[in-house]
Motif scaffolding. Sequence first.
Motif, PDB file in Angstrom:
ATOM      1  N   VAL A  67       0.838  -1.207   0.000  1.00 28.62           N
ATOM      2  CA  VAL A  67       0.000   0.000   0.000  1.00 28.62           C
ATOM      3  C   VAL A  67       0.872   1.255   0.000  1.00 28.62           C
ATOM      4  O   VAL A  67       0.520   2.273  -0.603  1.00 28.62           O
ATOM      5  CB  VAL A  67      -1.004  -0.024   1.178  1.00 28.62           C
ATOM      6  N   GLY A  71      -0.077   2.993  -3.214  1.00 32.45           N
ATOM      7  CA  GLY A  71      -1.133   3.904  -2.775  1.00 32.45           C
ATOM      8  C   GLY A  71      -2.418   3.152  -2.487  1.00 32.45           C
ATOM      9  O   GLY A  71      -2.461   1.920  -2.460  1.00 32.45           O
ATOM     10  N   GLU A  72      -3.483   3.897  -2.275  1.00 30.91           N
ATOM     11  CA  GLU A  72      -4.778   3.302  -1.939  1.00 30.91           C
ATOM     12  C   GLU A  72      -5.157   2.241  -2.971  1.00 30.91           C
ATOM     13  O   GLU A  72      -5.046   2.465  -4.171  1.00 30.91           O
ATOM     14  CB  GLU A  72      -5.842   4.398  -1.893  1.00 30.91           C
ATOM     15  N   GLU A  74      -7.801  -1.514  -3.731  1.00 27.39           N
ATOM     16  CA  GLU A  74      -8.864  -2.433  -3.331  1.00 27.39           C
ATOM     17  C   GLU A  74      -8.239  -3.572  -2.535  1.00 27.39           C
ATOM     18  O   GLU A  74      -7.121  -4.011  -2.831  1.00 27.39           O
ATOM     19  CB  GLU A  74      -9.561  -3.018  -4.558  1.00 27.39           C
ATOM     20  N   THR A  75      -8.972  -4.058  -1.558  1.00 27.51           N
ATOM     21  CA  THR A  75      -8.439  -5.113  -0.701  1.00 27.51           C
ATOM     22  C   THR A  75      -8.020  -6.350  -1.496  1.00 27.51           C
ATOM     23  O   THR A  75      -6.973  -6.935  -1.214  1.00 27.51           O
ATOM     24  CB  THR A  75      -9.458  -5.519   0.381  1.00 27.51           C
ATOM     25  N   ARG A 104      -9.324   1.847   6.291  1.00 28.88           N
ATOM     26  CA  ARG A 104     -10.183   1.112   5.359  1.00 28.88           C
ATOM     27  C   ARG A 104     -11.365   2.014   5.034  1.00 28.88           C
ATOM     28  O   ARG A 104     -11.954   2.628   5.919  1.00 28.88           O
ATOM     29  CB  ARG A 104     -10.659  -0.178   6.028  1.00 28.88           C
ATOM     30  N   SER A 105     -11.732   2.065   3.748  1.00 27.17           N
ATOM     31  CA  SER A 105     -12.879   2.876   3.349  1.00 27.17           C
ATOM     32  C   SER A 105     -13.654   2.147   2.260  1.00 27.17           C
ATOM     33  O   SER A 105     -13.141   1.234   1.620  1.00 27.17           O
ATOM     34  CB  SER A 105     -12.413   4.254   2.842  1.00 27.17           C
ATOM     35  N   HIS A 107     -15.395   1.628  -1.321  1.00 28.47           N
ATOM     36  CA  HIS A 107     -15.090   1.998  -2.702  1.00 28.47           C
ATOM     37  C   HIS A 107     -16.109   3.053  -3.138  1.00 28.47           C
ATOM     38  O   HIS A 107     -17.298   2.924  -2.837  1.00 28.47           O
ATOM     39  CB  HIS A 107     -15.176   0.754  -3.586  1.00 28.47           C
ATOM     40  N   LEU A 115     -11.411  -0.269   0.191  1.00 29.48           N
ATOM     41  CA  LEU A 115     -10.089   0.254  -0.149  1.00 29.48           C
ATOM     42  C   LEU A 115      -9.234   0.343   1.110  1.00 29.48           C
ATOM     43  O   LEU A 115      -9.743   0.610   2.197  1.00 29.48           O
ATOM     44  CB  LEU A 115     -10.213   1.654  -0.762  1.00 29.48           C
ATOM     45  N   LEU A 116      -7.930   0.127   0.930  1.00 32.84           N
ATOM     46  CA  LEU A 116      -6.981   0.286   2.025  1.00 32.84           C
ATOM     47  C   LEU A 116      -5.990   1.374   1.663  1.00 32.84           C
ATOM     48  O   LEU A 116      -5.539   1.466   0.521  1.00 32.84           O
ATOM     49  CB  LEU A 116      -6.231  -1.017   2.289  1.00 32.84           C
ATOM     50  N   ALA A 117      -5.655   2.186   2.654  1.00 31.30           N
ATOM     51  CA  ALA A 117      -4.653   3.238   2.475  1.00 31.30           C
ATOM     52  C   ALA A 117      -3.880   3.372   3.780  1.00 31.30           C
ATOM     53  O   ALA A 117      -4.398   3.050   4.854  1.00 31.30           O
ATOM     54  CB  ALA A 117      -5.325   4.569   2.127  1.00 31.30           C
ATOM     55  N   THR A 119      -2.334   5.448   6.807  1.00 29.03           N
ATOM     56  CA  THR A 119      -2.578   6.694   7.526  1.00 29.03           C
ATOM     57  C   THR A 119      -1.257   7.471   7.543  1.00 29.03           C
ATOM     58  O   THR A 119      -0.198   6.921   7.189  1.00 29.03           O
ATOM     59  CB  THR A 119      -2.993   6.394   8.978  1.00 29.03           C
TER      60      THR A 119
END
Length: 191
Positions: A67, A71-72, A74-75, A104-105, A107, A115-117, A119
Amino acid sequence: MVSGHRSSGDTEKAVRAKLGDAPVRHEQMAAVANIYRAAAAVRQHFENSVLRGVELTWTSFVVLWVVWIWGEMETRRVAEEAGISKGTLTGVARTLQGRGLMARSAHPTDGRLALLALTPEGEALMTDVFPQFNAEEGFVTGPLNDDEVLRLADLLRRIVVQVETCGEERRLELLDGQDPHPRRSGRRPKG
């Protein structure tokens, strides 16, 4: 195939003695066994040195790395890039979220996807730990000169490409087109 406390050479001699004249491809067996041994030794070294100090496992570091670099994502793509199952990623991502290193957010266009990004804390951790990690990459490849390191990387890449491009076809051939049996832990079923 692999022995934890014996040298690679000792293990190879014992296998030759045990199997005798059986039609075995000893060189290929030794190569695969040493790939496994090297990967396990490297992973254990990293987990017991650089990663222990920042309370990361090899898998959690790889997830952060993927990640951090891309970058951000999809899982499912993170799991693919990290070479782990989606179930394993779920547990690792929860742990990293709990530590404030990953977010985690949903899509934006497909609510079924996540989505994973990293912090800001995750970004800072990777910025701090990667130079130490890379120094250990230098340590574990220390016995090799630069040309040997590049050759090793190329040879291993060729093995990965072989499995990635032809592995599915080979599996179907070996299993006569059938799906593989479900994985088992090795324990006998209760009953």
